[in-house]
Design a protein around this motif. Sequence first.
Motif, mmCIF file in Angstrom:
data_model
loop_
_atom_site.group_PDB
_atom_site.id
_atom_site.type_symbol
_atom_site.label_atom_id
_atom_site.label_comp_id
_atom_site.label_asym_id
_atom_site.label_seq_id
_atom_site.Cartn_x
_atom_site.Cartn_y
_atom_site.Cartn_z
ATOM 1 N N ILE A 72 -26.798 41.951 -12.077
ATOM 2 C CA ILE A 72 -25.768 42.028 -13.116
ATOM 3 C C ILE A 72 -24.786 40.875 -12.965
ATOM 4 N N VAL A 73 -24.347 40.643 -11.713
ATOM 5 C CA VAL A 73 -23.388 39.556 -11.484
ATOM 6 C C VAL A 73 -24.004 38.232 -11.908
ATOM 7 N N PHE A 74 -25.253 38.015 -11.463
ATOM 8 C CA PHE A 74 -26.037 36.838 -11.791
ATOM 9 C C PHE A 74 -26.103 36.644 -13.313
ATOM 10 N N ALA A 75 -26.512 37.734 -13.992
ATOM 11 C CA ALA A 75 -26.700 37.650 -15.439
ATOM 12 C C ALA A 75 -25.364 37.413 -16.131
ATOM 13 N N GLY A 76 -24.324 38.116 -15.656
ATOM 14 C CA GLY A 76 -23.018 37.969 -16.283
ATOM 15 C C GLY A 76 -22.485 36.555 -16.129
ATOM 16 N N ARG A 77 -22.606 36.029 -14.911
ATOM 17 C CA ARG A 77 -22.103 34.673 -14.668
ATOM 18 C C ARG A 77 -22.884 33.665 -15.513
ATOM 19 N N LEU A 78 -24.193 33.834 -15.549
ATOM 20 C CA LEU A 78 -24.991 32.883 -16.333
ATOM 21 C C LEU A 78 -24.674 32.997 -17.811
ATOM 22 N N HIS A 79 -24.505 34.247 -18.277
ATOM 23 C CA HIS A 79 -24.222 34.446 -19.696
ATOM 24 C C HIS A 79 -22.919 33.760 -20.083
ATOM 25 N N ASP A 80 -21.915 33.839 -19.186
ATOM 26 C CA ASP A 80 -20.608 33.289 -19.523
ATOM 27 C C ASP A 80 -20.519 31.792 -19.277
ATOM 28 N N SER A 81 -21.552 31.234 -18.613
ATOM 29 C CA SER A 81 -21.446 29.818 -18.256
ATOM 30 C C SER A 81 -22.031 28.943 -19.360
ATOM 31 N N ARG A 82 -21.999 27.656 -19.109
ATOM 32 C CA ARG A 82 -22.606 26.697 -20.042
ATOM 33 C C ARG A 82 -24.089 26.986 -20.228
ATOM 34 N N VAL A 83 -24.714 27.452 -19.131
ATOM 35 C CA VAL A 83 -26.156 27.708 -19.208
ATOM 36 C C VAL A 83 -26.441 28.772 -20.262
ATOM 37 N N GLY A 84 -25.643 29.873 -20.217
ATOM 38 C CA GLY A 84 -25.832 30.941 -21.192
ATOM 39 C C GLY A 84 -25.623 30.438 -22.612
ATOM 40 N N LEU A 85 -24.593 29.601 -22.756
ATOM 41 C CA LEU A 85 -24.317 29.036 -24.084
ATOM 42 C C LEU A 85 -25.476 28.166 -24.547
ATOM 43 N N ALA A 86 -25.991 27.363 -23.601
ATOM 44 C CA ALA A 86 -27.096 26.473 -23.962
ATOM 45 C C ALA A 86 -28.307 27.289 -24.393
ATOM 46 N N TRP A 87 -28.570 28.402 -23.676
ATOM 47 C CA TRP A 87 -29.703 29.246 -24.045
ATOM 48 C C TRP A 87 -29.505 29.823 -25.439
ATOM 49 N N ASN A 88 -28.282 30.266 -25.722
ATOM 50 C CA ASN A 88 -28.018 30.806 -27.056
ATOM 51 C C ASN A 88 -28.184 29.737 -28.125
ATOM 52 N N ALA A 89 -27.809 28.514 -27.782
ATOM 53 C CA ALA A 89 -27.991 27.418 -28.738
ATOM 54 C C ALA A 89 -29.473 27.190 -29.012
ATOM 55 N N LEU A 90 -30.277 27.294 -27.936
ATOM 56 C CA LEU A 90 -31.729 27.163 -28.086
ATOM 57 C C LEU A 90 -32.260 28.227 -29.039
ATOM 58 N N ARG A 91 -31.707 29.440 -28.887
ATOM 59 C CA ARG A 91 -32.167 30.548 -29.709
ATOM 60 C C ARG A 91 -31.817 30.307 -31.170
ATOM 61 N N ALA A 92 -30.594 29.803 -31.381
ATOM 62 C CA ALA A 92 -30.146 29.612 -32.761
ATOM 63 C C ALA A 92 -30.983 28.544 -33.453
ATOM 64 N N ASP A 93 -31.154 27.412 -32.819
ATOM 65 C CA ASP A 93 -31.952 26.341 -33.413
ATOM 66 C C ASP A 93 -32.223 25.286 -32.361
ATOM 67 N N GLU A 94 -33.487 25.203 -31.976
ATOM 68 C CA GLU A 94 -33.797 24.333 -30.861
ATOM 69 C C GLU A 94 -33.514 22.866 -31.182
#
Lengths: 389, 305
Positions: free
Chosen positions: A250-272
Motif C-alpha cells: 500500500i505504501v509503495f503503491a500510494g507513494r508511486l501513485h502520488d509521484s511523478r511516476v504515477g502521473l506519467a503512468w496516468n498520462a500514458l493511459r490518457a494518450d500515449e
Amino acid sequence: MAHASAPPPARPLGGLLIVALVEIVGAAALREFLLAEDWRWVLVLLAAFGAVLVALERRPALEARIAEAFARHRRAATLLGIAIALVFPFVLEKSSYALHLCVIAQLYAVLALALNFQLGSANIPNFATGASYGIGAYASALLALNFEVSFWLALPAAAVVATIFGFLLGLPSMRTKDSYLALVTIAFGVVIHQLLNNLEVTGGPNGLVGIPAPELFGHSFASPLAVLGYELPSQANFYYLSAVLVLIAIVFAGRLHDSRVGLAWNALRADELAARCQGINTTWYKVLAFAVDAFLAGFAGTVYAFYVGFISPDNFTFLVSVTIMTMVIAGGMDNILGVIVGAVLLTLLPEKLRAFSDYRILFFGVTVIAFLMIRPQGIFPQRLRRYGG
Amino acid sequence: MTDLVAQQILNWLTLGSIYALVAVGFSLLFGVLNIIHFSHGDVSLMSPFLALGLVQALGAGAGGISSPAAMVAFAIVAIALTGLLGVLLDILIIQRFRTAPAMMALVATVALGIVLRELIRHLFPNGSNPHAFPRLVTGDAMLFGFRVPAFNATAILVAIVAVSLLFLMLNRTRLGLHIRAVSLDRDAARLMAINPGRVFRATFFIASAIGAIGGLFFSSYAGMVRFDFSIDIGLIGFSAAVVGGLGSMPGAIIGSLLISGLDTLVQATVPNGASYRLVFVFLLVIGVLVFKPAGLLGRTVTEKV
C-alpha cells in the motif's frame, strides 16, 4: 485564497468518530463474513454492503464527509487500521480456516495492487501477473530446497528474479501495444507455465514439495503463535507476515501513485502519443510498470510458497492472472482501497458461497463483463489527486 | 525417409489449413471492428460441441456418432449455429464496446471466452471430460499424385475453398464492398448509406462460421474435443493472425503456415517436443512482434494526436 477553500473548522471529534466508526464497523462486517457458515447470512451481509455502496452513491455529501474525515485524520486512521489488523486474528474464534482465507485474500490484495500499476494506472493489459507470481514462488522454493536459503533471504532474491523476468517481458512492450502486447503477455504466461510443467528442475507437473516454514528468532511459522498466553493457530504467523506485505504494497503503491511516476503512468493511459510529446519517456515507464508488477508479485509468490509448503504449475495458470484482473476491474482501477476491497471480496465470495464454488471461474468471467458494461470505473472509482491539501 | 518427410509435410499443410480457418476470422474481425475478438477461438470450438450435442439429441435414428453422413449433416448445422452465436454475442455484449477504449474490449472478450468455455464445461453432459470426436471423412484420396488420407485432403481443400470464397466475397460482392468500406472508415461508410451494424453482424456470422469449420476439423484431427481446447486453438489462431499482420487475409494464411510449420518441426525433431510446442510457437510470435510490430504483412499505422 489558501483559507477560502479550507474545510469548516471545529468538530475534530466528529471526524475522529467517523473514522473510528467506519473502520470498526468494516472490520466487524469482515469478521462476520469470514465466520459466516450459513449462505443466507452471507447474502444478507452482501446485501448490506451493496446497500451501503448505493447509499454512498446516492448521497455524495455523506461520501465527501467520510472522505474528508479520513483525509484530516490520516494519522489516526492509519494507526487505528494497523491496530485493528493486529487484533483481528484474536476475534476469529481460533478458526484456522478464517485465518487461511485472510492470508490468501491478503496475498491476492498484493497481486491486485501489483497489477494495478499496469492495468489501472497505465492501462497496459498484462495477463502475466500469475506467471510473475509463479516465478517468485518457484525461485524462492528452489533456493530454499536446493541451497537451504532461509525465507528472509529468499524473499528479496525471488523478488529480484521475478523483476528480471518482468523486465524481459517488458522489453517487447517497447515495440508493441494494445492487443499485440496483450498477446505477448498471454504468451509469456503460457510459456512459463509450460516450462514449469516440463522442466526437470521444477519437478514437472508434481511441483515442489516440502518447502520449509520460515523461522524468526527461533520461532517456527509452522507452530502456533502464543501471545500473552492466548494461542493462535499457526496460520496467524502468515497472517501477520502477509499483513506486513500488504502494508508495504500500500505504501509503495500510494507513494508511486502520488509521484511523478504515477502521473506519467496516468498520462500514458490518457494518450500515449500525447504523453510522449510532453517529454515523458513512455518506453521506460512502460517497462518500469512491468518490473514493479513483477517485483510485488514475486514477493507474494514467495510468501505463498512458504505458506502452503507445496507448489505446482497449476497454481499459476492464465486463470490466476484473469482472477487478479477481475479484482482490479471490479474493485476500481487505480484506486488502492478499491483494489484491496475487490481482492478480498472476490477471494472470499467463492469460498463462502460453497454451492457455486464450482462455478467460480464462470463467476469471474461474468463479473468482468458485467462491470465493464455497467460500471467500468469499478466499485470505487479513481479519485482526483489532492495536492497540498 | 521420403515417406516420413511427406507425412510431415502433409501434417504441416493440414494443421496450417485448420489454423488458417481460425486465423482469417481473427484478422477479418479485427479489420472491421478494430478490436480484438479474443473469444473467437472459443466461439469456433463451440461447433464440435454443438455437432456432438445435436447428434446425440436428434441423430440417434440416423446412426448417431458412428455414421459419417449424420455427423457431416449435423456438423453443417453446427457451423450455421456457431455463425449465429457469433452474431448473438455481438448484439449482446461486444456491440457495447464499439466506442470504448481498446483495452476494455480486449479484457471483455477475454472474459467472454472464459464464460463460453465454462458454459460448455457446466452445461454439456460430462463437460469436463474429453469427448471422442469422429473423423468426418474416412478412407484415402489422391492429392497431387500422392495417396493421402481423405481427411487431410478434405481439410486442406475445404480451407482453400472457404478462404477463396471469402476473398471473392470481400472483393467481388456488394456485401464485401460494404465490409471493406466500414473497415476503412466507419463514419464515411455511414454517410454512404451503409449500415455499419448490419456489416458488423454479417462479419461476425462469416468469421464465426469459418472458425467453426476450423473447430470441427481441429477436433476431428485430434479425434476428441475438450472444453479447454479452445485456449490452444484461440491462442494459435490469434498468434497466426498477429504474425501475418492483423487485418491482412494473406497474412493470416502465411502466419498459420509458419506457425504450423514450426509446430510440426518441433514435434518431429525436438525430444519431448509435444509438451514444449507452445513455447516455441510463442517465442516465434514474440520474436516477430519485436522486429515487425505490425506483423509480416500488416500495415504500419501512423498515429496522430
